[in-house]
Motif scaffolding. Sequence first.
Motif, PDB file in Angstrom:
ATOM      1  N   ARG A   1       0.706  -1.246   0.169  1.00 40.36           N
ATOM      2  CA  ARG A   1      -0.013   0.221   0.035  1.00 40.36           C
ATOM      3  C   ARG A   1       1.040   1.211   0.016  1.00 40.36           C
ATOM      4  NH1 ARG A   1      -5.312  -0.299   2.222  1.00 40.36           N
ATOM      5  NH2 ARG A   1      -6.182  -2.525   2.459  1.00 40.36           N
ATOM      6  N   PRO A   2       0.624   2.183  -0.597  1.00 44.67           N
ATOM      7  CA  PRO A   2       1.284   3.504  -0.767  1.00 44.67           C
ATOM      8  C   PRO A   2       1.480   4.422   0.643  1.00 44.67           C
ATOM      9  CG  PRO A   2      -0.768   3.916  -1.629  1.00 44.67           C
ATOM     10  CD  PRO A   2      -0.934   2.435  -1.334  1.00 44.67           C
ATOM     11  N   ASN A   3       0.730   4.178   1.860  1.00 47.75           N
ATOM     12  CA  ASN A   3       0.899   4.749   2.713  1.00 47.75           C
ATOM     13  C   ASN A   3       1.291   3.746   4.132  1.00 47.75           C
ATOM     14  OD1 ASN A   3      -1.571   3.122   2.875  1.00 47.75           O
ATOM     15  ND2 ASN A   3      -2.606   4.554   3.960  1.00 47.75           N
ATOM     16  N   VAL A   4       1.733   2.711   3.459  1.00 46.75           N
ATOM     17  CA  VAL A   4       2.495   1.444   4.609  1.00 46.75           C
ATOM     18  C   VAL A   4       3.895   1.329   4.309  1.00 46.75           C
ATOM     19  CG1 VAL A   4       1.961  -0.533   5.523  1.00 46.75           C
ATOM     20  CG2 VAL A   4       0.096   0.716   4.901  1.00 46.75           C
ATOM     21  N   GLU A   5       4.536   1.424   5.522  1.00 50.33           N
ATOM     22  CA  GLU A   5       5.930   0.866   5.437  1.00 50.33           C
ATOM     23  C   GLU A   5       6.280  -0.138   6.346  1.00 50.33           C
ATOM     24  OE1 GLU A   5       8.761   3.970   6.294  1.00 50.33           O
ATOM     25  OE2 GLU A   5       7.263   5.670   5.585  1.00 50.33           O
ATOM     26  N   LEU A   6       6.731  -1.376   5.963  1.00 52.43           N
ATOM     27  CA  LEU A   6       6.798  -2.529   6.512  1.00 52.43           C
ATOM     28  C   LEU A   6       8.525  -2.761   6.919  1.00 52.43           C
ATOM     29  CD1 LEU A   6       5.784  -5.202   8.020  1.00 52.43           C
ATOM     30  CD2 LEU A   6       5.839  -6.225   5.895  1.00 52.43           C
ATOM     31  N   GLY A   7       8.825  -2.857   7.940  1.00 53.66           N
ATOM     32  CA  GLY A   7      10.349  -3.448   8.146  1.00 53.66           C
ATOM     33  C   GLY A   7      10.121  -4.718   9.025  1.00 53.66           C
ATOM     34  N   VAL A   8      11.092  -5.660   8.801  1.00 57.30           N
ATOM     35  CA  VAL A   8      11.129  -6.820   9.531  1.00 57.30           C
ATOM     36  C   VAL A   8      12.608  -6.921  10.229  1.00 57.30           C
ATOM     37  CG1 VAL A   8      10.956  -9.306   9.651  1.00 57.30           C
ATOM     38  CG2 VAL A   8       9.427  -8.079   8.278  1.00 57.30           C
ATOM     39  N   ILE A   9      12.744  -7.136  11.404  1.00 59.40           N
ATOM     40  CA  ILE A   9      14.015  -7.539  12.181  1.00 59.40           C
ATOM     41  C   ILE A   9      14.243  -8.861  12.067  1.00 59.40           C
ATOM     42  CG2 ILE A   9      15.158  -7.060  14.318  1.00 59.40           C
ATOM     43  CD1 ILE A   9      13.346  -4.651  14.622  1.00 59.40           C
ATOM     44  N   PRO A  10      15.493  -9.184  11.475  1.00 54.95           N
ATOM     45  CA  PRO A  10      15.802 -10.655  11.270  1.00 54.95           C
ATOM     46  C   PRO A  10      16.134 -11.035  12.687  1.00 54.95           C
ATOM     47  CG  PRO A  10      16.504  -9.378   9.764  1.00 54.95           C
ATOM     48  CD  PRO A  10      16.229  -8.407  10.699  1.00 54.95           C
ATOM     49  N   TRP A  11      15.842 -12.607  12.880  1.00 53.84           N
ATOM     50  CA  TRP A  11      16.772 -13.149  14.209  1.00 53.84           C
ATOM     51  C   TRP A  11      18.184 -12.812  14.436  1.00 53.84           C
ATOM     52  CZ3 TRP A  11      13.768 -14.961  17.687  1.00 53.84           C
ATOM     53  CH2 TRP A  11      12.767 -15.713  17.268  1.00 53.84           C
ATOM     54  N   ALA A  12      18.940 -12.546  12.988  1.00 59.25           N
ATOM     55  CA  ALA A  12      20.405 -12.337  13.071  1.00 59.25           C
ATOM     56  C   ALA A  12      20.908 -10.703  13.364  1.00 59.25           C
ATOM     57  CB  ALA A  12      21.063 -12.720  11.683  1.00 59.25           C
ATOM     58  N   ALA A  13      19.819  -9.994  13.680  1.00 59.90           N
ATOM     59  CA  ALA A  13      20.260  -8.643  13.675  1.00 59.90           C
ATOM     60  C   ALA A  13      20.915  -8.489  14.761  1.00 59.90           C
ATOM     61  CB  ALA A  13      18.755  -7.792  13.588  1.00 59.90           C
ATOM     62  N   ASP A  14      22.138  -7.660  14.870  1.00 61.96           N
ATOM     63  CA  ASP A  14      22.845  -7.556  16.064  1.00 61.96           C
ATOM     64  C   ASP A  14      22.350  -6.346  16.981  1.00 61.96           C
ATOM     65  OD1 ASP A  14      24.974  -7.533  17.957  1.00 61.96           O
ATOM     66  OD2 ASP A  14      26.648  -6.956  16.555  1.00 61.96           O
ATOM     67  N   ALA A  15      21.238  -6.467  17.634  1.00 64.63           N
ATOM     68  CA  ALA A  15      20.474  -5.274  18.287  1.00 64.63           C
ATOM     69  C   ALA A  15      21.531  -4.687  19.677  1.00 64.63           C
ATOM     70  CB  ALA A  15      19.203  -5.834  18.931  1.00 64.63           C
ATOM     71  N   ARG A  16      22.040  -5.472  20.504  1.00 63.04           N
ATOM     72  CA  ARG A  16      22.835  -4.959  21.516  1.00 63.04           C
ATOM     73  C   ARG A  16      22.102  -4.013  22.340  1.00 63.04           C
ATOM     74  NH1 ARG A  16      28.961  -5.509  19.890  1.00 63.04           N
ATOM     75  NH2 ARG A  16      28.865  -6.986  18.544  1.00 63.04           N
ATOM     76  N   PHE A  17      20.702  -3.989  22.368  1.00 63.77           N
ATOM     77  CA  PHE A  17      20.039  -3.171  23.195  1.00 63.77           C
ATOM     78  C   PHE A  17      18.512  -3.751  23.540  1.00 63.77           C
ATOM     79  CE2 PHE A  17      19.132  -1.256  19.200  1.00 63.77           C
ATOM     80  CZ  PHE A  17      17.737  -1.087  19.175  1.00 63.77           C
ATOM     81  N   PRO A  18      18.113  -3.652  24.587  1.00 67.10           N
ATOM     82  CA  PRO A  18      16.709  -4.413  24.799  1.00 67.10           C
ATOM     83  C   PRO A  18      15.538  -3.709  24.115  1.00 67.10           C
ATOM     84  CG  PRO A  18      17.344  -3.177  26.737  1.00 67.10           C
ATOM     85  CD  PRO A  18      18.467  -2.960  26.038  1.00 67.10           C
ATOM     86  N   ALA A  19      14.499  -4.524  23.653  1.00 60.36           N
ATOM     87  CA  ALA A  19      13.156  -3.927  23.294  1.00 60.36           C
ATOM     88  C   ALA A  19      12.194  -4.817  24.145  1.00 60.36           C
ATOM     89  CB  ALA A  19      12.941  -4.111  21.737  1.00 60.36           C
ATOM     90  N   PRO A  20      11.934  -4.363  25.350  1.00 60.01           N
ATOM     91  CA  PRO A  20      11.327  -5.257  26.454  1.00 60.01           C
ATOM     92  C   PRO A  20       9.635  -5.419  25.819  1.00 60.01           C
ATOM     93  CG  PRO A  20      11.315  -2.959  27.160  1.00 60.01           C
ATOM     94  CD  PRO A  20      12.179  -3.149  25.945  1.00 60.01           C
ATOM     95  N   HIS A  21       8.959  -4.692  25.087  1.00 61.02           N
ATOM     96  CA  HIS A  21       7.621  -4.779  24.790  1.00 61.02           C
ATOM     97  C   HIS A  21       7.054  -4.144  23.640  1.00 61.02           C
ATOM     98  CE1 HIS A  21       6.906  -0.687  26.165  1.00 61.02           C
ATOM     99  NE2 HIS A  21       7.765  -1.122  27.533  1.00 61.02           N
ATOM    100  N   GLY A  22       5.981  -4.474  22.937  1.00 59.73           N
ATOM    101  CA  GLY A  22       5.456  -3.892  21.796  1.00 59.73           C
ATOM    102  C   GLY A  22       4.820  -2.565  22.257  1.00 59.73           C
ATOM    103  N   PHE A  23       4.752  -1.441  21.244  1.00 59.46           N
ATOM    104  CA  PHE A  23       4.176  -0.296  21.527  1.00 59.46           C
ATOM    105  C   PHE A  23       3.725   0.206  20.163  1.00 59.46           C
ATOM    106  CE2 PHE A  23       8.603   0.424  21.115  1.00 59.46           C
ATOM    107  CZ  PHE A  23       9.015   1.479  20.376  1.00 59.46           C
ATOM    108  N   GLN A  24       3.105   1.404  20.494  1.00 61.96           N
ATOM    109  CA  GLN A  24       2.764   2.143  19.173  1.00 61.96           C
ATOM    110  C   GLN A  24       2.744   3.543  19.690  1.00 61.96           C
ATOM    111  OE1 GLN A  24       0.182  -0.635  19.464  1.00 61.96           O
ATOM    112  NE2 GLN A  24      -1.777   0.287  19.458  1.00 61.96           N
ATOM    113  N   VAL A  25       3.121   4.468  18.567  1.00 60.62           N
ATOM    114  CA  VAL A  25       3.103   5.889  18.897  1.00 60.62           C
ATOM    115  C   VAL A  25       2.382   6.390  17.677  1.00 60.62           C
ATOM    116  CG1 VAL A  25       4.916   7.763  19.199  1.00 60.62           C
ATOM    117  CG2 VAL A  25       5.426   5.609  19.571  1.00 60.62           C
ATOM    118  N   TYR A  26       1.468   7.602  18.197  1.00 58.86           N
ATOM    119  CA  TYR A  26       0.617   8.140  17.213  1.00 58.86           C
ATOM    120  C   TYR A  26       0.936   9.732  17.086  1.00 58.86           C
ATOM    121  CZ  TYR A  26      -2.244   3.785  17.547  1.00 58.86           C
ATOM    122  OH  TYR A  26      -2.634   2.705  17.603  1.00 58.86           O
TER     123      TYR A  26
END
Length: 350
Positions: free
Chosen positions: A268-293
């Motif tokens: 869709r033209p108004n949607v962006e989708l990104g997927v973070i792979p297992w192998a991504a070297d995050a090195r920081f926590p993301a403890p929970h899901g959230f949404q920002v409006y």
Amino acid sequence: MRDHGGLPDDVAESLIDNSSFGTSGARSLGARTPVEVASGIVSNVREHQREPVGARRADGGSQPVAVADGDDPAAVGASWSHLAREELSRGLRRLRTEARMTGTAAARATGMSQSKLSKIENGLLLPSVRDVEKLLAELSAARGTRVELLELARRLHDEAEERRVVLHRGAHRHEQTVARIEALATTGRFFRNAGVPALAHSEGYLRAVLGAASSAEQVAASRSRRAQLDDLGKRFVFLLTEGALRWRVGGAEVMCEQLAHLRDVARRPNVELGVIPWAADARFPAPHGFQVYDERVVVLSVLTGSATITDPRDVREYLGLFARLERLAVRGEAAEDLLEAISDDHRELG
């Protein structure tokens, strides 16, 4: 959405430099009257609330205002609250002493318990504005003192309100709350590390999430929320971990349908989708899901409902986390290839 104006982060410089607030200043306040101290605090808050969050550059961009080395702006805001509360309680205590009234007499005269007044005077309880008004009247405070201490009390309560996290209990109230926010927002950012956001649910995934006991009203409300994607005046950014897409809320058929639906949504033209792979070297926590409006409201989905956060400083924290997570994600063809690989794995599991 209600606009919660907050104490800007760029108060740090003057809070630290001004002798009314600095550590050394706090130790030498005895030589100053409560009114002088309160006036200094209030005037500084007023000054910074008139200024933008960042200094404007000539090119129209913004740059952060400098703070003292090692100081976290959010911590500085908390420090302001602590010092302002201390000065309010000290001012009220001094007024009572100067009026030659005992704590018991002052408490009785203002209709509160002696223990409550003691907590107020020792900074253990933030009095209501009404309580401050009654104390100032009973203690015959001068007009200038009344104005400054009342202003201090009001700003402390504004600060407390801004930092509040509101919990909306129950699935139905959760749907209603989030739907109202989404209807008003023009940009939504969604991060999930378990499951798929409701706006991107396929029909089968939706029913699996709601369960067999779901009511027709719940299903209709969820479908109505999904219709937001049809509004091209809105922008949606979905950021999902690979683990969220491997979390099986249904069998292979449900999961494969959901992954195919995500591919369609991403086109869709108004949607962006990104997927973070297992192998991504995050090195920081993301403890929970959230949404920002609209960079103004954060919504957290919890087991018993949802929590909304509107304090600008907290919202900026979540926006910063979202930006860091985005840098880990794959998009476009790489994301589609990853979605297809995950689908193949679900099919193999059956």
